[in-house]
Structure formats: C-alpha cells, structure tokens
Scaffold this motif. Structure first.
Motif, PDB file in Angstrom:
ATOM      1  N   GLU A 496       0.843  -1.219   0.000  1.00  0.00           N
ATOM      2  CA  GLU A 496       0.000   0.000   0.000  1.00  0.00           C
ATOM      3  C   GLU A 496       0.869   1.257   0.000  1.00  0.00           C
ATOM      4  O   GLU A 496       0.541   2.247  -0.642  1.00  0.00           O
ATOM      5  N   SER A 503      -3.715   0.888  -9.050  1.00  0.00           N
ATOM      6  CA  SER A 503      -4.582   0.420  -7.981  1.00  0.00           C
ATOM      7  C   SER A 503      -4.169  -0.977  -7.544  1.00  0.00           C
ATOM      8  O   SER A 503      -3.810  -1.810  -8.367  1.00  0.00           O
ATOM      9  N   ASP A 505      -6.320  -2.841  -5.690  1.00  0.00           N
ATOM     10  CA  ASP A 505      -7.525  -3.643  -5.453  1.00  0.00           C
ATOM     11  C   ASP A 505      -8.464  -3.553  -6.651  1.00  0.00           C
ATOM     12  O   ASP A 505      -9.672  -3.430  -6.501  1.00  0.00           O
ATOM     13  N   LYS A 508     -10.746   0.015  -6.729  1.00  0.00           N
ATOM     14  CA  LYS A 508     -11.489   0.681  -5.646  1.00  0.00           C
ATOM     15  C   LYS A 508     -10.702   1.909  -5.222  1.00  0.00           C
ATOM     16  O   LYS A 508     -11.203   3.026  -5.270  1.00  0.00           O
ATOM     17  N   THR A 509      -9.448   1.686  -4.791  1.00  0.00           N
ATOM     18  CA  THR A 509      -8.609   2.851  -4.503  1.00  0.00           C
ATOM     19  C   THR A 509      -7.651   3.022  -5.676  1.00  0.00           C
ATOM     20  O   THR A 509      -6.982   2.075  -6.056  1.00  0.00           O
ATOM     21  N   VAL A 510      -7.623   4.237  -6.240  1.00  0.00           N
ATOM     22  CA  VAL A 510      -6.760   4.468  -7.404  1.00  0.00           C
ATOM     23  C   VAL A 510      -5.941   5.721  -7.159  1.00  0.00           C
ATOM     24  O   VAL A 510      -6.467   6.714  -6.678  1.00  0.00           O
ATOM     25  N   VAL A 511      -4.652   5.678  -7.496  1.00  0.00           N
ATOM     26  CA  VAL A 511      -3.842   6.898  -7.388  1.00  0.00           C
ATOM     27  C   VAL A 511      -3.131   7.131  -8.710  1.00  0.00           C
ATOM     28  O   VAL A 511      -2.985   6.222  -9.519  1.00  0.00           O
ATOM     29  N   ASN A 536     -12.237   7.027  -8.044  1.00  0.00           N
ATOM     30  CA  ASN A 536     -11.785   6.143  -6.968  1.00  0.00           C
ATOM     31  C   ASN A 536     -12.890   6.027  -5.906  1.00  0.00           C
ATOM     32  O   ASN A 536     -13.997   6.545  -6.094  1.00  0.00           O
ATOM     33  N   ASP A 537     -12.575   5.385  -4.769  1.00  0.00           N
ATOM     34  CA  ASP A 537     -13.636   5.128  -3.784  1.00  0.00           C
ATOM     35  C   ASP A 537     -14.184   6.406  -3.139  1.00  0.00           C
ATOM     36  O   ASP A 537     -15.246   6.399  -2.542  1.00  0.00           O
ATOM     37  N   LYS A 538     -13.449   7.526  -3.282  1.00  0.00           N
ATOM     38  CA  LYS A 538     -13.974   8.787  -2.737  1.00  0.00           C
ATOM     39  C   LYS A 538     -14.654   9.597  -3.830  1.00  0.00           C
ATOM     40  O   LYS A 538     -14.868  10.807  -3.678  1.00  0.00           O
TER      41      LYS A 538
END
Length: 1321
Positions: A496, A503, A505, A508-511, A536-538
C-alpha cells in the motif's frame, strides 16, 4: 570470437556508412556522432604470435575491439592448448589485463609476440581447471543435450552428411560416380507406408560411444585439506581410476597437480615417488596412463573437427522429448553442482549471487546514440536476459521440487512465496481472493502470461526512464511459477505504501502520479492506449494512461517501475458477456459472446495492430471518396483560395506525419492515389477550406478516431473491468470506446479468421504441426481459444478438401491442448515418488488401445514397516495422493471431449484414442509428440506399440524426465533487423548483389548481438544461401545452408517444421554440388521427419516427393522415382486442384520418367494431361503450352519408332535389322533445372541488349541522384539506385525466389519472395 562469421566482430560495422547514404537507417534526430562512428568502424584486425610452453609458436588473427579474455577462450578451445586454464598473457614481460580491449594496450600491434605464462593456482582456479578438463572429456557425449543442461542441444545433420559438407569433407571426390550410390530408402519412408518408427528420430552417432580416457575422476573424500596441509599449499584432492585400473590420489596445489600417497582409507598427503608434478592435470594423467594419453588426444582431434555450431551453447535451453537409455556415469562436477551452486550460488561469481534487477535495468540505461553503442547495449540486454531466464528456470524447478525454503513457511502451501538467487517466485494460485471477481485460480493461472506479454510489449517500445521487471513464467509438474526480479526496497515495506500509481484492489482505490503519466504517455501511441479518467472510492477523478491494475512503484534506486501489466491490451468482448450490451451481428451469428473461465481475455497486440491498419485504409477510402465529390463540385472556385496559409497547418502536418508513421506498411498498392489525397487534405487543412476539414472530421468520426483532425485510434483497457467506474463527463467517450471494442471483436471473426483460412487455401501459410499453426494464428491476432471456431470455419469452407491438413492439425491441437489442461491438474495431485508411474498411466489412458490400464502405485518397492498415520500432507495439491491412479481411458476421453466443448466450443466425436485416430485420420505418434512437447515430458526412445489390446503401451520405465516449459521475453537486435529488411527489399527489387551485401551485414550485426546461435541468424543464413545459389556460387550456398540446418536443429529442435524445410534446401544445394547420395539422405531424413510430425497427406509432402523423385530419376532408379513422383501428383491434385499448373508440372515429371523407361504410352498419357492444363490455363500460345506440345510430338515419334522395331522383331525373328533406340538417362543439368523449377528458383538469362539497357538506366538514375545530393531526400523509387556498381537489374516480376514463406519466420516480416514453384514465369 573464433565463431564469428566474417573475420571477427571488427567487420560487423563497416556497412553502417553505406546504409545511411542509402536511406535505410533512419538516423536518430540529434545524432552528431557520425564522423567518429565511421572511424571506429574502420578498425581492421591484425595478427599476433602466441608462444605457449611445449608447443611451436603460432599466429592468431585478432581484432582491436576484443578483450584479452577472448584470446584466453580461444586458447582453451584449441587442440594443442586446450588443457591450460590458469595462465596469463604477457607482452614484453608485462601481464595483460583480462578485461582490457586489445586496442587500449600499448605496444600491441601486427606481429607482436604474446607469451603464455603459467600462473599459480587458487582454489577457484583449480576448480575451474577440473571443470574444464571434465568438459573436454565429455565434449562428444550428448548426455547434457538429452538432459537439457547448460544450453546444450542435439544435432543430427552430421550423421546424414557423414561429416562436413564443405571442402574439408572426407567424401569430396565421391559425388559423381553413380555406381556406389545405394538409393533405396528404408521401408518406412516409402510412400504409403503405415509404420512410423520412433527410433530413427535420434540415430546413434558413431562419435557418441566416446573413447574412454578414465574410469573415474571425482573429488576425494579427504577434502577439504586440513589446516596444516592448507599451509603447504594443498587446495583440494582428487581421486582417479585409470582405464588400466590404477587407483591414484592427486593433490591440487598452488604449483600444480601431483600424486600423493593417500588411499581410499588412509590419508597420507606426502608426494608419491615419482610425484609427476605438472601444471596441468592432463599432463599428469598423460604420464601415469598410456591409454589416457592416446585417447585424450584422439578425442580432442575429433572435438576440433566438429562443426562449431554443433557445440556452441544456445541462448535459451531447448529440451528433447525423447532420449535413448543412458548409463548413469559418475561425474564429479555434476555431483558438486547438485550440492552447491544449484541451490543458490551462481557458478564462477566469487561468493555472491547476482543482483538480477540491477543488471537488467543497468543494461537498459546504456547509451544508444549511434550504432556501436546500440550494438553494445542490445548485446548486454540479450546476454543478461538469457542468463536470467536460465537462472529463473533452475530456481522455479527447485521451488516445485521442494529445495527452497519459503519466505512465509507457516502459510498453507499454495500461498507460499520464495526468494532464491535474488529472484522472487510465486505460484499461479489465487492467493487471498485477489482474483475473486475474475475467475479465481483460473484467472491467477493466466495472469502471469498476460503480464509477460505486457512486459514484452513495454520492453519493445523501450521508453527511457520507464522500467519493467525481469519476468519468466515456468510451467513445471503441473504448477505455474512466476519468476521476477526484485525491486530494491519493495520487501521492506507494505505494498500500500509503495504504489504511487494505479490500484492494488482492481480499481477501488486508485492513485496517479504526474511523472508516470508523462512516461506512459510516450508509450500510448505505439501501444494504442487511451489516456482516461476513472473514479476512486472517494468519487474523485483520477487520470490514468494504462489499465487500473498496472502499478507504478519507485524503487529505492529511484527508478520508476511498472508491474502487473496483465491488461495492457483491450478486453476481448467475444468472451466477456456484459449485462445489457448488444454484440454486433457477426459475433452473434457465431455464438458470441460466450462465457469463458476467467475475465482476463485480452485481444492480442497483433489484432489491435491489424484492426487499426484496417481502419486506416477505411479512413483513406472515405476521405478520398468525399474529396472526389468535392473536387467535382469546386473545380472552378479553387484557384482563388490557394495562397492563404494558416497557423493550423503546422499541427495538422505533424499529426499526419505521426499517424502515417507505422501504419501503412502493407497492402498500400491500390491506395497510392488516396494517400496523395490524404496528404493534400492534411496540408489544405486550415481556416482556408472548411470543406476539406469537414471531410477529415467525417472520416475520423466514421472510423472511431479519438482526434477529429487526424487519424488516431486508441483503446481504453479499463472498459468493462469489474469494479472500475468512469466519471459522468466522459460518458460519451466511454460509449465510443465500447463500440470500438465490439468492432474489434467482430473484426477478428469477420476478417482475421477468414483471412487465415484463405491464406491456408492459397498455401501462403503452411503449418505442419501444432506450434506452427498456433504461430500462424497468433500472427493474425487470433487467440488459441478461437481454435474451435477456426476448425468450424474450415468445415464450412467450399474448398474443404484442400484444407484437410489444416483441419487435421487443428483437431490434434484441440485434443492435445484439452489433454494438457487435464494433465496439469492431474499432476498436481501426484507426489514426487509417483511421478513416472502417474505420467505413464496418463499416457496409457490417452493413447493406448489397451482397455483398462492399471496404475502401479509407488508403494510397491518400499513399504515402511511402521505405518505412520499422522504424516502431514505437505503436498501442494489437496487430494489424497493416489487419486490419479483411478483414472480410466473412458473417463479421460470423456473429460477431453467436455474440455474441448467448454474451452474451444468444439464437439469432438470420439470416445477413445482409437476412435479419434479413425474419425479424424490422426497418428498416435504425432499426438504423443504434441502432448510431450506441451507438457515437458521426456520419454524413452524405443518403438511403442499403441495398438496392442493385451498390454499397455507405456511402463513407468519409459518416462525418463519431466522438463519445465518456459516463457520469456525475447530481446531483439533492431539495427541488424533493419539491415535484414533492407536487404530483402533490395533482393525483391532485383538487386541481388547489393541485397547480398546488406544481408551479410545483418548477419554480422546479429552475431554481434546474439552470439553465434539464434533463430534470426538461422533465417539470415538461409536467405544468404539462397542468394549464393541464385548467383551461381554453389559451394558458398552449401556452406551457409549447412550452418542454417545445424542452427535450426539446435535452436528450434531436430524435428521442428523449420528444420525439415532447411533439410530440403540443403539437399538441393548438395545436388548442385554433385553430392548425390548426400542429397538423397537429406531428403529421406526430411520425409521421415514430416511423416512423424504430421503424416503423408500434406501439400509440402508433394514438393518433397517431387524432389526425391527427380534425384532418383537422375540416378536412374526409375521405379523408385515413379513411386515418389506419382504420390506427389496425387497430393498436388488434392491440394491444388486437378487443374492447377503445379499438377501440370507434376504430370510432366512423371512423363519424363516413363520416357526413360521406354513406356511411351504412359508417358504420352501424362504429358497429354499436362498439355490440357497448360492450354486451358495459359492459352495455346504460351511458351509452356508450346514446350509441352513439342514434347508430345517427340514422345509420339519415339513410340512409333519403338513399335516399328517390335514389328520388325516379330516378323523377322532373330535376324531382324534393329534400329538402335535412344534411351537416355537424364543429364544432371536437366534434373537440376527441374529441381530449380519445382523449388521456385528461376535464373533469368539476360541478353546483351538487356544488359546495355539496364546499364543506361542505372547510369541515368545515378546522374539523377548526384543532382539530388544537394540535400533533399531521394524519391522513394530512387532509393533503390545502385551506388557501388551498375549491376544488371532484373525485371522484378521475374524472380520468384522461392515457393513461399514458411510461417514460423519472423513475426510478420516474411523472408522470401512469393514464387509459384510451378515453373511458369
């Protein structure tokens, strides 16, 4: 060094200068190194004298770029100095540095004297010495090749040529005397024979029964020396038993080797009397064993006589699927390897393992501004890759065999990970439900190969600053192991924290990260990847230029790595049903979309490229059509507007230039006018003429381009990924992308599969076994999961009978692939002690006619007295370890059929092996070869009786080994490849001599990058031999083709279809060099291999049989000749249609043999058939038709003359007056002429007048070129102008150099020109 073609590497660069002027090399922008580059290139070799102890001084040709070390290598290989390893080279008393280049050494020049000076040993040097002596003793022993060790592989050519073919050949003078030739082939090679023996595949080579030099050479049990002996200089002890049965103990000391007084049970390190102290072990053994002395020198003589290509290591290991029974001999070096280096240390790197990641990345960072730099860089990349592949393979086997401790030993076996030799290994199981949404274990099994394809692609694009991991995928014993180099620092921190792009996962979370976007942006055009935003998830928008699970990690070394490239290419919607999405009509017709086992199905890169190419042509056509309409409308008003240029011009132009860059290599011919129009469009494209802009915009929209000012198609790899969400703003873009993906899926079905089948019908593609069929499919971007569809398409094709061979290969590939899938899970439940029993049982169920084979459980031999119930099952599988034994043939075949249905969507109509063989006309031996190659099984070389109903075919003794099946990246030699292509282009334009020079140049560069052995070098040699032959240099053709055959055997395998082809070419050149018996031997070998690999009913067999028949006709074996020629005629009629020109030629060849036998009626019958075909196909006045009609007249006269004579005999009895009839054996020249015709080689005689015209033409062009040297680029047509000499230029249509391109050549760049091989110019 001794193995370079040409005289060493120094030659390899001199062509760069000419090539640049010819416009072959696209010089890099900003390349100013040219002048100095040419200077480097002009370095020539020189000769030095070498003075070694106890032999006469000799001279050696060296080159300035070589290192001193390479002279060491040469000396260790030479017959008279091969026993020395520990020495230095001295010039005027100064020791030369091993790693210095010769040109940097002061005072070293033409004629310098280098002294070989013996140096004191160290433990390492002593080990190297013993290892080298062992290698010399085993140099003719093929066991390493059979065992698949140290990149050794087999070659059998010398068995059939009885030694070398060149001038050094022993049988140079035999060629022309006919009497001694025994032409009868073995029974199983004759047309119509049903037996397919296996033993002939690996004939016993006389040299293999090696001369025994020693009975035993091994490390002594007294090692290592105790402290006080160490201080006397003892390094290690050896134990030797000589052939005379003398047992001796030898001390290796710093001063050399001597006999000591130890025995097997008492240690006495004192020197024996006499001690025979010698610097080399060989000198010592020579003194104590007369047999050793005699046999060792004989062995070295033999070793040096072998062709270098029989003994050089190949870059990647090739495994043999059969091997003879070998006696297991004592071997100290192998034994030592098994205990030490093979468990974690690399051989000669003192005390440390290699940092693979650092090596792989550093080689990528080498400079690449000019040719010498690029060669050095590519050579380094290639070398590290092949070393890494070898190490990764060894490690993966060690992991599965249980020789490596896991880094997480407490977890269950499937989840374990391993590190060995600085390589990270993981198993292909779905750990921690990572692939839960994608198909679990099945997805985890395909992910590594997808990832490898991604790595391969990014490596090929080669963007500076973007790094990938060294990746090798190994399938071994039913498990898939991924081996990767390790990013510095990644093991210390959690994933992480390290991932700064992408990502972990699945979305779900992407940067994202600006530096990564900038680097990936550079790859997006060649890879056709679209930059896109995801949520992303937000619910924040994140911009990416790859698929979400592609991760970016900055290592502790500051490099930007990307990994998990498993979805570099867009998804294949035919195998990915999505709720609420309609597929195009073409797909629905063929039963798509179809649920697959996993959701990682991607389109292949070749498909993406072909699709874009297809769209580009469509774009051109649309634009051209609209433009024509407009031109018609605006003829009058155009002139006024022409001058107003606009600022937009620049951008449109540059975009156009980019988009045209790599897109229009093929099928451009009909669209030349369109291209000009498109260029006009791009330049008109300003505020000036909104109508033209409109045209471009419409065309862009119609083909789905992402830009509306130029053609640019890209894919978004995240479309339809479970768990990936797109922002509202890009809704429309996503819709377009979905449509594009559907179109691509439909394109595969409606264009690529029919295209493949059409190419098979035309025989431009001629697969001969499963691997070559897979390659032909892959070249067109068709994945193997479409195999069932391809076979179905064949059954519906009108010319179905002409596709029989493809159908058969397809079915056997389908059966063996399904069997392989089952075998994989079957093996996972088998523990090591049961492997051979389990594999033989599986093969019995798969191939034997014996109805109920019973598996022998390994418990028979060793039953433990104490039954231990509590033994924990540490097997990777989870079943009890004997479940495999209960498999029956019925059950296996039922599973194969259901696997074929589920995976390939094809219904097989058979319940056991015998039915399969009968229904689909397959051969069991071919199925055995295919399944063994796919699974890595090696079986004993013997005759198997598959059809015995009373006992099973295989026993556990027949399973000799199981090898890994390895997939890896193949780094390419780009400059060499450009030269190679330019050379081909020249040849196709008819400039044979210049083509030849370029291809020689390519050969040198290939050698520079790959070393002496490589598939691409093999292709190069074959083309070179062909050119030598066409230009009349038969002996050179023979020598190059011999190298090509040896290389094909060693690198691709002794029975690979490519090898079969190489054998045929070699036979032709042998015949031309009047080595008739050799030519026949080679053709018989090729026929045997083809029967084994496929069987008789193959279009290629017609060509082969025509060749055999012609040679037999030439040596007056008429009856035999007819058997082959008539078989060829039957096969040609089937595969080319009874009206084709090939068949007409076949009739003519048969007629000629009947004429020689004086059976004129049959001769007339066949020639008439041929004549009819020529008349219908070519018309009355074609020269072929006329020739045939002349020949008919001649035959008729002969027949009449014969009849008269017969009548005369009947009438007058014995005192008849008989006219002598002319029965002529065909002349060699006429046979050779026919051979050239059927093999598609035409020599074009040029009259004096033609020559004059050509010279004038060439001069005209040269003047034109001089006048243009002022700076602009030449017109494309003028690039072909000769610079060095006015060579007769042949009319390009008239040189079909060959009958066609074998499809296992380079990716899609075919090697040879399309010729017809039916003799019609």
């Amino acid at each position: 060094m001794a193995l370079m073609n040409g005289s060493g590497p120094h030659e390899s660069l001199k062509g760069e200068k000419d090539a640049r002027q010819n416009g072959h090399e696209e010089a890099d922008p900003g390349e100013d190194g040219n002048d100095q580059e040419v200077i480097v290139i002009q370095d020539t070799g020189f000769t030095v004298k070498i003075c070694a102890p106890a032999i006469e001084p000799f001279s050696l040709q060296v080159s300035p770029q070589e290192m001193v070390q390479e002279i060491h290598q040469v000396l260790m290989d030479r017959e008279d100095t091969c026993h020395r390893t520990c020495f230095s080279l001295q010039l005027d008393g100064n020791v030369l540095d091993n790693f210095a280049e010769l040109k940097t050494i002061e005072g070293l020049q033409e004629g310098s004297l280098l002294k070989v000076v013996e140096e004191p040993y160290t433990v390492r040097e002593a080990r190297i010495h013993v290892r080298h002596i062992r290698d010399l003793l085993k140099s003719l022993d093929p066991s390493d090749a059979f065992n698949g060790v140290d990149c050794n592989s087999l070659s059998f050519l010398s068995v059939f040529t009885e030694g070398d073919l060149g001038d050094s050949g022993k049988r140079k003078k035999k060629g022309t005397e006919m009497e001694q030739i025994d032409c009868t082939p073995p029974e199983h090679i004759l047309p119509g024979s049903k037996e397919r023996p296996l033993c002939a595949l690996q004939p016993q080579n006389r040299d293999w029964k090696p001369l025994q030099c020693l009975k035993v050479l091994t490390m002594s049990g007294w090692n290592p020396p105790p402290g006080n002996r160490k201080m006397h200089g003892d390094l290690m002890y050896l134990y030797v038993i000589t052939v005379e049965d003398r047992h001796v103990s030898i001390t290796a000391s710093t001063r050399g080797f001597y006999l000591n007084q130890s025995t097997a049970y008492t240690f006495n390190p004192k020197p024996a009397n006499p001690s025979f102290l010698s610097h080399s072990l060989v000198e010592l053994l020579n003194q104590i064993s007369p047999t050793f002395k005699k046999n060792f020198s004989a062995l070295q003589k033999k070793r040096v006589q072998r062709h270098p290509f029989e003994r050089i290591a190949t870059p990647f290991q090739v495994y043999s699927w059969t091997a003879p029974q070998a006696e297991h001999a004592m071997d100290c070096v192998r034994a030592e390897d098994a205990y030490t280096s093979r468990l974690g240390y690399e051989e000669h790197i003192p005390g440390q393992t290699r940092d693979w990641n650092e090596e792989l990345q550093t080689t990528r960072e080498l400079p690449r501004k000019n040719l010498p730099e690029r060669l050095l860089r590519e050579r380094a990349i290639f070398k590290v890759h092949s070393d890494f592949t070898a190490a990764a393979t060894r490690g993966a086997m060690a992991v599965i065999d249980g020789n490596v401790m896991a880094i997480n030993p407490s977890e269950e076996t499937k989840m374990q990970m391993f590190i060995w030799n600085n390589i990270f290994f993981s198993l292909g199981f779905d750990v921690r439900d990572h692939y839960k949404d994608f198909g679990g274990d099945v997805a985890a099994y395909v992910a590594p190969t997808n990832d490898l394809n991604g790595v391969r692609t990014y490596n090929a694009v080669d963007v500076e600053g973007l790094y990938t991991l060294g990746t090798v995928v190994v399938d071994y014993r039913g498990y898939r192991v991924t081996a990767q180099s390790i990013i510095p620092g990644i093991l210390e921190r959690e994933q992480e924290q390290s991932v700064i792009y992408g990502s972990i996962d699945f979305g779900k979370t992407v940067v994202s990260h600006p530096k990564y976007l900038e680097l990936l942006e550079k790859t997006s055009r060649p890879l056709k990847i679209q930059k896109h935003k995801v949520l992303n998830d937000k619910n924040e928008e994140v911009e990416l230029c790859s698929s979400v699970e592609c991760k970016g990690i900055i290592g502790n070394d500051g490099r930007h790595y990307i990994l998990d490239l498993l979805r570099t290419f867009p998804p294949d919607l035919n195998f990915l049903p999505v709720e609420g999405e309609e597929m195009p009509e073409e797909c629905k017709k063929m039963g798509f979309p179809k649920q697959h086992r996993h959701k990682l199905c991607c389109l292949r890169q070749e498909l993406v490229d072909a699709f874009v190419e297809h769209r580009y042509l469509l774009f051109m056509k649309l634009a051209a059509l609209q433009l024509m309409q407009q031109k018609a409308n605006k003829q009058e008003s155009s002139s006024a507007l022409e001058n107003g240029a606009s600022p937009e011009n620049g951008t449109a132009d540059s975009e156009k230039a980019e988009s045209e860059d790599g897109k229009i290599d093929d099928n451009v011919t009909g669209l030349d006018q369109v291209k000009e129009l498109a260029e006009t469009i791009a330049s008109d494209d300003g505020a000036v003429d909104p109508k033209s802009r409109e045209v471009i915009r419409n065309a862009c929209k119609a083909v789905g381009s992402i830009s509306d000012t130029s053609f640019d198609i890209r894919f978004n790899p995240d479309i339809f990924s479970p768990g990936v969400r797109f922002p509202e703003s890009s809704k429309e873009e996503v819709q377009d992308q979905k449509q594009l993906l559907k179109d691509a899926a439909a394109f595969l079905l409606s264009c690529q599969i029919p295209g493949l089948v059409k190419d098979c019908l035309d025989h431009t593609v001629l697969p001969m076994d499963g691997a070559t069929l897979a390659e032909a499919m892959h070249q067109r971007g068709i994945n193997m999961r479409y195999l069932g569809k391809v076979i179905n398409f064949i059954t519906k094709t009108p010319g179905r009978a002409q596709l029989d061979h493809i159908y058969k290969i397809g079915i056997s590939e389908l059966i063996t692939r399904s069997a392989k899938h089952i075998f994989k899970t079957y093996l996972q439940g088998v523990e090591l002690s049961g492997l051979s029993a389990a594999i033989s049982h599986f093969l019995n169920c798969f191939l034997s006619s014996f109805p109920n084979p019973i598996a022998h459980l390994p418990a028979d031999e060793l039953v433990s007295k104490k039954k231990n119930k509590k033994r924990k099952n540490r097997n990777l599988g989870n079943a009890d370890n004997t479940a495999w034994a209960s498999m029956t043939p019925q059950e296996l075949w039922k599973n194969i059929c259901s696997e074929a249905k589920n995976y390939f969507d094809f219904s097989l109509e058979c319940e056991n092996a015998d039915q399969a063989v009968e229904v689909y006309n397959l051969q069991k031996i071919t199925l055995l070869r295919e399944i063994s190659l796919k699974t890595g099984v090696q079986i004993l070389l013997k005759e198997y009786n598959f059809d015995n109903r009373h006992k099973p075919t295989f026993t556990e003794e027949d399973i000799l080994n199981i090898f890994p099946v390895v997939k890896h990246v193949n780094p390419k030699a780009s400059d060499a490849f450009h030269f190679f292509q330019s050379g081909q282009a020249k040849v196709q334009q008819g400039f044979l001599k210049e083509g030849c020079e370029l291809i020689n140049e390519a050969l040198n560069l290939f050698n520079n990058v790959y070393g002496a052995m490589h598939v691409e070098i093999c292709a190069c040699l074959r083309l070179l031999a062909r050119l030598n032959y066409i230009m009349g240099d038969y002996s050179e053709a023979l020598s190059n083709q011999q190298k090509a055959v040896l290389m094909s055997e060693r690198v691709l395998g002794i029975e690979h279809p490519n090898t079969i082809q190489e054998y045929m070419h070699l036979a032709l050149y042998c015949f031309a060099n009047s080595q008739l018996s050799t030519a026949l031997n080679l053709l018989y070998r090729a026929r045997y291999l083809m029967l084994l690999v496929f069987g008789e009913d193959h279009p290629e067999m017609a060509l082969l049989d025509n060749n055999i028949g012609l040679v037999l006709h030439g040596v007056m074996e008429y009856d035999l000749s007819l058997r082959f020629l008539e078989n060829a005629l039957a096969i040609s009629s089937k595969y080319h249609g009874s009206k084709s020109l090939k068949v007409a030629l076949s009739h003519h060849l048969v007629a000629r043999v009947y004429e020689s036998k004086a059976e004129f009626r049959s001769a007339l019958q066949h020639e008439k058939e041929g004549y009819t075909i020529y008349k219908n196909q070519l018309g009355e006045h074609h020269e072929k038709t006329k020739e045939s009609s002349e020949y008919l007249k001649y035959l008729t006269q002969q027949a009449v003359a014969l009849q008269r004579t017969m009548n005369e005999i009947y009438k007058n009895g014995s005192n008849a007056n008989i006219m002598p009839l002319k029965f002529t054996a065909p002349s060699m020249a006429s046979v050779l002429e026919q051979l050239n015709i059927i093999n598609g080689i035409l020599f074009i005689p040029l009259s004096q007048k033609d020559l004059e015209n050509l010279k004038a033409e060439v001069q005209r062009r040269q003047q034109l070129q001089e006048s243009m040297k002022g700076g602009e680029q030449l017109d494309p047509e003028d690039k072909a102008v000769e610079e060095k000499e006015a060579e007769p230029r042949m009319p390009s249509a008239a040189i079909p150099l060959t009958q066609r391109t074998p499809q296992w050549e380079h990716d899609s760049h075919s090697l040879e020109l399309p010729g017809s091989g039916d003799g019609v110019k």
